[in-house]
Motif scaffolding. Structure first.
Motif, short mmCIF file in Angstrom:
data_model
loop_
_atom_site.label_atom_id
_atom_site.label_comp_id
_atom_site.label_asym_id
_atom_site.label_seq_id
_atom_site.Cartn_x
_atom_site.Cartn_y
_atom_site.Cartn_z
N TYR A 151 6.62 2.23 6.95
CA TYR A 151 6.51 1.97 8.28
C TYR A 151 7.67 2.42 9.16
O TYR A 151 8.78 2.28 8.70
N GLN A 152 7.37 2.62 10.46
CA GLN A 152 8.32 3.02 11.14
C GLN A 152 9.24 1.90 11.75
O GLN A 152 10.38 1.88 12.40
N SER A 153 8.53 0.69 11.75
CA SER A 153 9.06 -0.55 12.33
C SER A 153 8.45 -1.66 11.66
O SER A 153 7.46 -1.67 11.07
N ALA A 156 5.02 -2.37 13.27
CA ALA A 156 4.17 -1.58 12.54
C ALA A 156 3.87 -2.15 11.21
O ALA A 156 2.41 -2.11 10.81
N LEU A 157 4.80 -2.76 10.50
CA LEU A 157 4.58 -3.38 9.30
C LEU A 157 3.42 -4.35 9.29
O LEU A 157 2.60 -4.55 8.58
N GLU A 159 1.54 -4.88 11.64
CA GLU A 159 0.13 -4.73 12.01
C GLU A 159 -0.64 -4.03 10.76
O GLU A 159 -1.72 -4.42 10.60
N GLY A 160 0.13 -3.41 9.93
CA GLY A 160 -0.43 -2.75 8.72
C GLY A 160 -0.78 -3.67 7.73
O GLY A 160 -1.80 -3.72 7.24
N ARG A 203 13.59 2.57 8.67
CA ARG A 203 12.17 2.55 8.40
C ARG A 203 12.19 1.82 7.15
O ARG A 203 13.00 1.46 6.51
N TYR A 204 10.83 1.13 6.84
CA TYR A 204 10.43 0.21 6.04
C TYR A 204 9.52 0.82 4.73
O TYR A 204 8.40 1.26 5.21
N TYR A 205 10.03 0.79 3.54
CA TYR A 205 8.95 1.27 2.48
C TYR A 205 8.54 0.24 1.67
O TYR A 205 9.24 -0.65 1.06
#
Length: 209
Positions: A151-153, A156-157, A159-160, A203-205
């Motif tokens: 995720y780019q932020s 976004a994480l 929301e995912g 970024r978040y992996y």
């Protein structure tokens, strides 16, 4: 959304509105100065807060304590849309800052095999190698089995995660969507309990455990 009067105490609030417009347009996360202004605004809504107000005044950020105070403030009835947005964005800032401090440690020296894998699979493999107890002889297989995405932020994480568990649909089925909202602090807490989350270069992996 109305802007506050640009006079007396309203001046820093006007600055907050202007800065938020820029953040919304660019899609970026809160910079430190804006995070402190947001903390000041929110601490006015939570006069009982200690660490949130302390971050606003001194810049000293106690990550867990501020996250707890944000979660408590989120439960306040009839918060304005601005307050809810600032809680969400400041929560993302707190977690990002905590991850940045952890990643400030010295970069590891990769073995030739590990560097080859990073060159082949990209930065997600480097994030994977930062997890504890990664067996080199089984690294590629374990990576493919556990890697869930990037995720780019933090927004976004969140929301995912919300989409992956069908949380909004549950709210709608229970007919409470108009009366309740999703707590981003709790969503991120649940995500950390469920998966390994590695932050690298903004970024978040996400990796399965």
């Amino acid at each position: 959304m109305e802007r506050p009067d640009d006079a007396a105490d309203g001046r820093w609030e006007a600055e907050l509105f202007d800065a938020l417009d820029t953040v919304r347009e660019t899609g970026e996360e809160l910079p430190t100065q804006l995070a402190r202004i947001a903390a000041r605004y929110l601490s006015r809504l939570a006069p009982w807060s200690v660490d949130l107000a302390g971050f606003a005044e001194t810049g000293v950020l106690k990550h867990e304590a501020v996250a707890v105070e944000l979660s408590e403030l989120w439960r306040t009835p009839q918060l304005s849309p601005l307050a809810n947005e600032l809680i969400s964005r400041l929560c993302a800032y707190v977690i990002r800052d905590a991850n940045d401090r952890e990643s400030d440690a010295e970069q590891p020296d990769y073995t030739p095999f590990q560097q080859l894998c990073i060159d082949t699979f990209g930065p997600s493999f480097a994030a994977f190698l930062s997890l504890p107890e990664v067996p080199e002889d089984d690294a590629i297989f374990t990576y493919h089995e556990s890697y869930l995405g990037m995720y780019q932020s933090l927004n976004a994480l969140v929301e995912g995660v919300v989409e992956s568990v069908g949380l909004r649909a549950l709210f709608e089925e229970a007919e409470v969507a108009d009366f309740a909202s999703i707590d981003p602090v709790k969503v991120l807490h649940r995500a950390r309990e469920t998966w390994d989350i590695v932050q690298q270069d903004g970024r978040y992996y996400i990796f399965d455990r």
